[in-house]
Design a protein around this motif. Structure first.
Motif, PDB file in Angstrom:
ATOM      1  N   MET A 162       0.816  -1.209   0.000  1.00  0.00           N
ATOM      2  CA  MET A 162       0.000   0.000   0.000  1.00  0.00           C
ATOM      3  C   MET A 162       0.851   1.261   0.000  1.00  0.00           C
ATOM      4  N   ASN A 163       1.977   1.235   0.725  1.00  0.00           N
ATOM      5  CA  ASN A 163       2.847   2.414   0.789  1.00  0.00           C
ATOM      6  C   ASN A 163       3.998   2.344  -0.201  1.00  0.00           C
ATOM      7  N   ARG A 164       3.976   1.333  -1.082  1.00  0.00           N
ATOM      8  CA  ARG A 164       4.992   1.143  -2.124  1.00  0.00           C
ATOM      9  C   ARG A 164       6.396   0.943  -1.547  1.00  0.00           C
ATOM     10  N   ILE A 165       6.452   0.397  -0.341  1.00  0.00           N
ATOM     11  CA  ILE A 165       7.726   0.058   0.292  1.00  0.00           C
ATOM     12  C   ILE A 165       7.694  -1.424   0.641  1.00  0.00           C
ATOM     13  N   SER A 166       8.685  -2.175   0.153  1.00  0.00           N
ATOM     14  CA  SER A 166       8.737  -3.605   0.429  1.00  0.00           C
ATOM     15  C   SER A 166       8.919  -3.846   1.930  1.00  0.00           C
ATOM     16  N   ARG A 167       8.282  -4.891   2.427  1.00  0.00           N
ATOM     17  CA  ARG A 167       8.463  -5.266   3.831  1.00  0.00           C
ATOM     18  C   ARG A 167       8.397  -6.782   3.970  1.00  0.00           C
ATOM     19  N   ASP A 168       8.802  -7.277   5.145  1.00  0.00           N
ATOM     20  CA  ASP A 168       8.798  -8.714   5.384  1.00  0.00           C
ATOM     21  C   ASP A 168       7.379  -9.268   5.308  1.00  0.00           C
ATOM     22  N   LEU A 169       7.280 -10.461   4.749  1.00  0.00           N
ATOM     23  CA  LEU A 169       6.014 -11.184   4.679  1.00  0.00           C
ATOM     24  C   LEU A 169       6.305 -12.599   5.171  1.00  0.00           C
ATOM     25  N   LEU A 170       5.821 -12.909   6.363  1.00  0.00           N
ATOM     26  CA  LEU A 170       6.184 -14.164   7.010  1.00  0.00           C
ATOM     27  C   LEU A 170       5.074 -15.194   6.878  1.00  0.00           C
ATOM     28  N   PHE A 171       5.437 -16.360   6.360  1.00  0.00           N
ATOM     29  CA  PHE A 171       4.529 -17.505   6.318  1.00  0.00           C
ATOM     30  C   PHE A 171       5.070 -18.539   7.301  1.00  0.00           C
ATOM     31  N   ILE A 274       6.626  -1.931  14.784  1.00  0.00           N
ATOM     32  CA  ILE A 274       5.260  -2.303  14.395  1.00  0.00           C
ATOM     33  C   ILE A 274       4.922  -1.697  13.036  1.00  0.00           C
ATOM     34  N   GLY A 275       5.292  -0.422  12.849  1.00  0.00           N
ATOM     35  CA  GLY A 275       5.030   0.247  11.578  1.00  0.00           C
ATOM     36  C   GLY A 275       5.734  -0.417  10.421  1.00  0.00           C
ATOM     37  N   ARG A 276       6.965  -0.864  10.654  1.00  0.00           N
ATOM     38  CA  ARG A 276       7.727  -1.518   9.598  1.00  0.00           C
ATOM     39  C   ARG A 276       7.075  -2.846   9.215  1.00  0.00           C
ATOM     40  N   THR A 277       6.541  -3.563  10.188  1.00  0.00           N
ATOM     41  CA  THR A 277       5.902  -4.847   9.926  1.00  0.00           C
ATOM     42  C   THR A 277       4.573  -4.691   9.196  1.00  0.00           C
ATOM     43  N   LEU A 278       3.809  -3.663   9.583  1.00  0.00           N
ATOM     44  CA  LEU A 278       2.473  -3.466   9.004  1.00  0.00           C
ATOM     45  C   LEU A 278       2.464  -2.475   7.854  1.00  0.00           C
ATOM     46  N   GLY A 279       3.599  -1.814   7.594  1.00  0.00           N
ATOM     47  CA  GLY A 279       3.648  -0.837   6.513  1.00  0.00           C
ATOM     48  C   GLY A 279       2.938   0.450   6.854  1.00  0.00           C
ATOM     49  N   LEU A 280       3.093   0.912   8.116  1.00  0.00           N
ATOM     50  CA  LEU A 280       2.415   2.115   8.589  1.00  0.00           C
ATOM     51  C   LEU A 280       3.402   3.114   9.173  1.00  0.00           C
ATOM     52  N   ARG A 281       3.028   4.398   9.127  1.00  0.00           N
ATOM     53  CA  ARG A 281       3.803   5.418   9.823  1.00  0.00           C
ATOM     54  C   ARG A 281       3.543   5.318  11.314  1.00  0.00           C
TER      55      ARG A 281
END
Length: 297
Positions: A162-171, A274-281
């Protein structure tokens, strides 16, 4: 919000979306302009938080401009709005408990026409904290290695974040992985999104991870005349049905992300993490946790 207040606020919201000014609406109802703005804002926030407004983040401030740009989505959310759900969320739910998720899974098995997909979608929402629009754009290659093994430490690609910044996606949740594997096995058995070779378990790597019941990619479209953004109405409707199956009030996709944020907070994460994990400021994280048991440090 009682029924009388809801009816008045709904009428005001519809008038605003139709093009009336807050001043004109105030004159029609014999109240001040600020009273109109406040009632519309409260209702819009509840629609975002309780039902979900397609194309609008649950923490976004509902200005008159934003509401008009997304008028159809607000009106659609209004049709699904149950005032008692707002009360239940405010008084009872800081997060979704494991027994609530178990109940949803049981009800999916009883009522859904696409049991394996809907179970996988539900568990993916809670275990990854990705947003519905992001989940709708995941591809097989985001979940599987070429060898067919699960990418337990994957990445949400920048082009679909959503914020056009890649982040970790854990399965890394076993129940989620089992549900996704069961769904993919069903697809393979029916030849949906396959390529006839052994790589990626025989599935096309660029095929969407989750498909519509007919086997096609979920439809995405641009929304808003100005400042257009991508929306996926289809996946929001699927999640609404899933939560409706359970009969539990106050559970929605926004609460799933609040649950993830609260869990991270309980485990010692700060606002930045938390923001880095969820893609939020950071400010959005604090808003997300506002209805939880505490505030992120």
């Amino acid at each position: 919000m009682n029924q009388g207040s809801l009816d008045t606020a709904s009428t005001m919201l519809r008038a605003l979306i139709a093009g009336s000014s807050c001043e004109h609406i105030a004159n029609c109802h014999g109240v001040t302009k600020s009273a109109v703005s406040q009632r519309i804002r409260i209702l819009a926030l509840e629609l975002q938080r309780i039902v979900g407004v397609v194309g609008v983040d649950e923490e976004e401030s509902p200005t008159a401009v934003l509401i008009r740009l997304n008028g159809d989505a607000y009106l659609e959310a209004l049709e699904h709005f149950v005032p008692d759900a707002a009360l239940a969320l405010d008084l009872r739910r800081d997060r979704v408990e494991s027994e609530d998720i178990d109940l949803c899974v049981m009800k999916i098995a009883r009522h859904s026409r696409c049991i394996r997909r809907d179970t996988a979608l539900l568990l993916t929402l809670f275990s990854t904290a990705a947003k519905p629009l992001e989940i709708s754009q995941l591809e097989v290659r985001d979940y599987l290695e070429e060898s067919g093994c699960i990418r337990t430490h994957s990445a949400l690609r920048a082009e679909i974040a959503m914020n056009r910044i890649s982040r970790d996606l854990l399965f890394q949740d076993q129940a989620t992985n089992t549900a996704i594997d069961d769904y993919l096995s069903e697809r393979i058995a029916h030849g949906i999104g396959t390529h006839g070779r052994p790589f990626y378990r025989g599935l096309r790597p660029d095929s969407k991870l989750f498909l519509s019941r007919s086997g096609r990619a979920m439809q995405l479209r641009m929304n808003g005349a100005v400042g257009q953004h991508l929306v996926c109405k289809e996946i929001h409707e699927i999640y609404r049905r899933i939560f409706a199956y359970s009969g539990l009030t106050g559970i929605n996709t926004a609460l799933a992300r609040r649950t993830a944020a609260q869990t991270l907070l309980d485990n010692g994460a700060n606002s930045e993490e938390i923001g880095r994990t969820l893609g939020l400021r950071k400010l959005a994280v604090q808003k997300l946790l506002r209805h939880g048991a505490g505030a992120a440090p």
